[in-house]
Design a protein around this motif. Sequence first.
Motif, PDB file in Angstrom:
ATOM      1  N   LEU A 127     -32.066  27.949  -6.302  1.00 17.44           N
ATOM      2  CA  LEU A 127     -31.060  27.666  -5.280  1.00 17.44           C
ATOM      3  C   LEU A 127     -29.900  26.900  -5.903  1.00 17.44           C
ATOM      4  O   LEU A 127     -30.105  25.887  -6.581  1.00 17.44           O
ATOM      5  CB  LEU A 127     -31.684  26.838  -4.152  1.00 17.44           C
ATOM      6  N   TYR A 128     -28.704  27.393  -5.685  1.00 21.18           N
ATOM      7  CA  TYR A 128     -27.482  26.768  -6.204  1.00 21.18           C
ATOM      8  C   TYR A 128     -26.646  26.263  -5.025  1.00 21.18           C
ATOM      9  O   TYR A 128     -26.535  26.945  -4.001  1.00 21.18           O
ATOM     10  CB  TYR A 128     -26.649  27.768  -6.997  1.00 21.18           C
ATOM     11  N   ALA A 129     -26.056  25.084  -5.168  1.00 21.74           N
ATOM     12  CA  ALA A 129     -25.176  24.538  -4.132  1.00 21.74           C
ATOM     13  C   ALA A 129     -23.951  23.931  -4.797  1.00 21.74           C
ATOM     14  O   ALA A 129     -24.049  23.281  -5.846  1.00 21.74           O
ATOM     15  CB  ALA A 129     -25.899  23.484  -3.300  1.00 21.74           C
ATOM     16  N   ASP A 130     -22.803  24.141  -4.175  1.00 17.16           N
ATOM     17  CA  ASP A 130     -21.556  23.631  -4.745  1.00 17.16           C
ATOM     18  C   ASP A 130     -20.584  23.362  -3.603  1.00 17.16           C
ATOM     19  O   ASP A 130     -20.784  23.822  -2.470  1.00 17.16           O
ATOM     20  CB  ASP A 130     -20.966  24.648  -5.727  1.00 17.16           C
ATOM     21  N   ALA A 131     -19.525  22.615  -3.899  1.00 19.04           N
ATOM     22  CA  ALA A 131     -18.510  22.308  -2.897  1.00 19.04           C
ATOM     23  C   ALA A 131     -17.184  22.048  -3.591  1.00 19.04           C
ATOM     24  O   ALA A 131     -17.143  21.538  -4.713  1.00 19.04           O
ATOM     25  CB  ALA A 131     -18.914  21.096  -2.058  1.00 19.04           C
ATOM     26  N   ASP A 132     -16.104  22.417  -2.924  1.00 18.89           N
ATOM     27  CA  ASP A 132     -14.792  22.001  -3.397  1.00 18.89           C
ATOM     28  C   ASP A 132     -14.505  20.622  -2.800  1.00 18.89           C
ATOM     29  O   ASP A 132     -15.361  20.034  -2.143  1.00 18.89           O
ATOM     30  CB  ASP A 132     -13.717  23.013  -3.000  1.00 18.89           C
ATOM     31  N   PHE A 133     -13.316  20.095  -3.031  1.00 22.08           N
ATOM     32  CA  PHE A 133     -12.962  18.789  -2.463  1.00 22.08           C
ATOM     33  C   PHE A 133     -11.667  18.920  -1.679  1.00 22.08           C
ATOM     34  O   PHE A 133     -10.620  19.243  -2.244  1.00 22.08           O
ATOM     35  CB  PHE A 133     -12.805  17.743  -3.562  1.00 22.08           C
ATOM     36  N   VAL A 168     -23.161  16.916   0.951  1.00 23.82           N
ATOM     37  CA  VAL A 168     -23.189  17.696   2.189  1.00 23.82           C
ATOM     38  C   VAL A 168     -23.571  19.144   1.894  1.00 23.82           C
ATOM     39  O   VAL A 168     -24.345  19.759   2.633  1.00 23.82           O
ATOM     40  CB  VAL A 168     -21.826  17.629   2.893  1.00 23.82           C
ATOM     41  N   ALA A 169     -23.046  19.704   0.798  1.00 23.04           N
ATOM     42  CA  ALA A 169     -23.370  21.081   0.436  1.00 23.04           C
ATOM     43  C   ALA A 169     -24.847  21.232   0.090  1.00 23.04           C
ATOM     44  O   ALA A 169     -25.497  22.214   0.476  1.00 23.04           O
ATOM     45  CB  ALA A 169     -22.499  21.522  -0.738  1.00 23.04           C
ATOM     46  N   ALA A 170     -25.397  20.270  -0.632  1.00 21.66           N
ATOM     47  CA  ALA A 170     -26.815  20.324  -0.994  1.00 21.66           C
ATOM     48  C   ALA A 170     -27.691  20.230   0.242  1.00 21.66           C
ATOM     49  O   ALA A 170     -28.702  20.946   0.368  1.00 21.66           O
ATOM     50  CB  ALA A 170     -27.145  19.194  -1.959  1.00 21.66           C
ATOM     51  N   ASP A 171     -27.336  19.354   1.174  1.00 14.20           N
ATOM     52  CA  ASP A 171     -28.098  19.224   2.410  1.00 14.20           C
ATOM     53  C   ASP A 171     -28.094  20.534   3.193  1.00 14.20           C
ATOM     54  O   ASP A 171     -29.138  20.987   3.691  1.00 14.20           O
ATOM     55  CB  ASP A 171     -27.492  18.103   3.254  1.00 14.20           C
ATOM     56  N   MET A 172     -26.938  21.170   3.284  1.00 16.20           N
ATOM     57  CA  MET A 172     -26.832  22.448   3.986  1.00 16.20           C
ATOM     58  C   MET A 172     -27.651  23.530   3.298  1.00 16.20           C
ATOM     59  O   MET A 172     -28.390  24.279   3.936  1.00 16.20           O
ATOM     60  CB  MET A 172     -25.363  22.872   4.071  1.00 16.20           C
ATOM     61  N   ALA A 173     -27.550  23.611   1.974  1.00 14.33           N
ATOM     62  CA  ALA A 173     -28.250  24.660   1.228  1.00 14.33           C
ATOM     63  C   ALA A 173     -29.762  24.552   1.388  1.00 14.33           C
ATOM     64  O   ALA A 173     -30.456  25.554   1.590  1.00 14.33           O
ATOM     65  CB  ALA A 173     -27.867  24.585  -0.253  1.00 14.33           C
ATOM     66  N   LEU A 174     -30.286  23.335   1.298  1.00 13.78           N
ATOM     67  CA  LEU A 174     -31.736  23.149   1.414  1.00 13.78           C
ATOM     68  C   LEU A 174     -32.233  23.401   2.828  1.00 13.78           C
ATOM     69  O   LEU A 174     -33.265  24.053   3.034  1.00 13.78           O
ATOM     70  CB  LEU A 174     -32.118  21.744   0.959  1.00 13.78           C
ATOM     71  N   ARG A 175     -31.527  22.893   3.821  1.00 14.60           N
ATOM     72  CA  ARG A 175     -32.005  23.035   5.197  1.00 14.60           C
ATOM     73  C   ARG A 175     -31.848  24.458   5.722  1.00 14.60           C
ATOM     74  O   ARG A 175     -32.711  24.947   6.458  1.00 14.60           O
ATOM     75  CB  ARG A 175     -31.240  22.075   6.117  1.00 14.60           C
ATOM     76  N   VAL A 176     -30.763  25.144   5.338  1.00 13.53           N
ATOM     77  CA  VAL A 176     -30.457  26.456   5.915  1.00 13.53           C
ATOM     78  C   VAL A 176     -31.202  27.581   5.212  1.00 13.53           C
ATOM     79  O   VAL A 176     -31.726  28.487   5.864  1.00 13.53           O
ATOM     80  CB  VAL A 176     -28.933  26.709   5.889  1.00 13.53           C
ATOM     81  N   ILE A 177     -31.265  27.551   3.869  1.00 13.36           N
ATOM     82  CA  ILE A 177     -31.884  28.686   3.166  1.00 13.36           C
ATOM     83  C   ILE A 177     -32.981  28.277   2.188  1.00 13.36           C
ATOM     84  O   ILE A 177     -33.879  29.075   1.915  1.00 13.36           O
ATOM     85  CB  ILE A 177     -30.821  29.532   2.428  1.00 13.36           C
ATOM     86  N   GLY A 178     -32.944  27.072   1.655  1.00 14.07           N
ATOM     87  CA  GLY A 178     -33.919  26.684   0.634  1.00 14.07           C
ATOM     88  C   GLY A 178     -35.308  26.467   1.186  1.00 14.07           C
ATOM     89  O   GLY A 178     -36.267  27.167   0.830  1.00 14.07           O
ATOM     90  N   VAL A 179     -35.459  25.516   2.075  1.00 13.44           N
ATOM     91  CA  VAL A 179     -36.766  25.193   2.651  1.00 13.44           C
ATOM     92  C   VAL A 179     -37.326  26.343   3.491  1.00 13.44           C
ATOM     93  O   VAL A 179     -38.508  26.684   3.369  1.00 13.44           O
ATOM     94  CB  VAL A 179     -36.683  23.897   3.475  1.00 13.44           C
ATOM     95  N   PRO A 180     -36.536  27.012   4.351  1.00  4.32           N
ATOM     96  CA  PRO A 180     -37.099  28.094   5.173  1.00  4.32           C
ATOM     97  C   PRO A 180     -37.650  29.275   4.376  1.00  4.32           C
ATOM     98  O   PRO A 180     -38.516  29.995   4.868  1.00  4.32           O
ATOM     99  CB  PRO A 180     -35.911  28.530   6.047  1.00  4.32           C
TER     100      PRO A 180
END
Length: 244
Positions: free
Chosen positions: A52-58, A104-116
């Motif tokens: 799982l990869y997560a990234d964000a711009d600023f 915030v991006a990591a939290d979204m990635a794990l909750r939305v697609i990683g853990v499920p």
Amino acid sequence: KRQDGLLGLLLARWDARCGRMLNRLMWYVHSTLHVRKVGWVGEGTATIGVHLYADADFAGCKRTGRSTSGAFLCMGGEDTFFPLQAVSRKQTAVSHSTPEAEIVAADMALRVIGVPCLPLWDTILERESRCVFHEDNAAMIQVCRTGKNPTMRHLGRTHHVDVMWLSEVFKEPWLRLFYEKSAFMRADIFTKGFDQPDKWGHALDLINRIDPKSFWKHRAADEVVTFAFTPPSDPALAATQNLE
């Protein structure tokens, strides 16, 4: 992907610039109908892992100052790369720095697609699968490992909850946090636009979106991107990172 999402947010404020953006997007779609999304599996289930990869711009949105989160999920191994899911989503709160946006991006990635996804792969692989989380921001990794950062005392409730939850979940045995070079960050393409053809082409290669007309011709000269783990440049962070 990013331009499509931006236009969706501007439906109530449509102007001539939006029309030009939509025209350019449609021309790009029309000119890339031959491009294909590919994946392959060349090994047994014992050596395949969930990546799982997560990234964000600023502050990528000039109107609101909000950042965009990107996530990319795939199966990977020594001879396996199979893309599964991708997400590009504007954040709902303004971040003060890049590490905050990455949290915030990591939290979204794990909750939305990683853990499920893990119960499904536990069943398919017939073993307890691990999710390997790739992050390219060393400061964010350190915050997730410790659960705090003296330079980020100004965190609001939204960001603070994300930090505390990530600090807890990264201690679980089914989740491993690793540093990834920014050049190999597969979620980068879902966070911002590209104005240089070579960087755009590299971003497409990272997610296995290839042009059959030129893929095999230029592949031999390209750098092969694998799932090998890269030690961070920060010695203090490298000392705490388990690369087994």
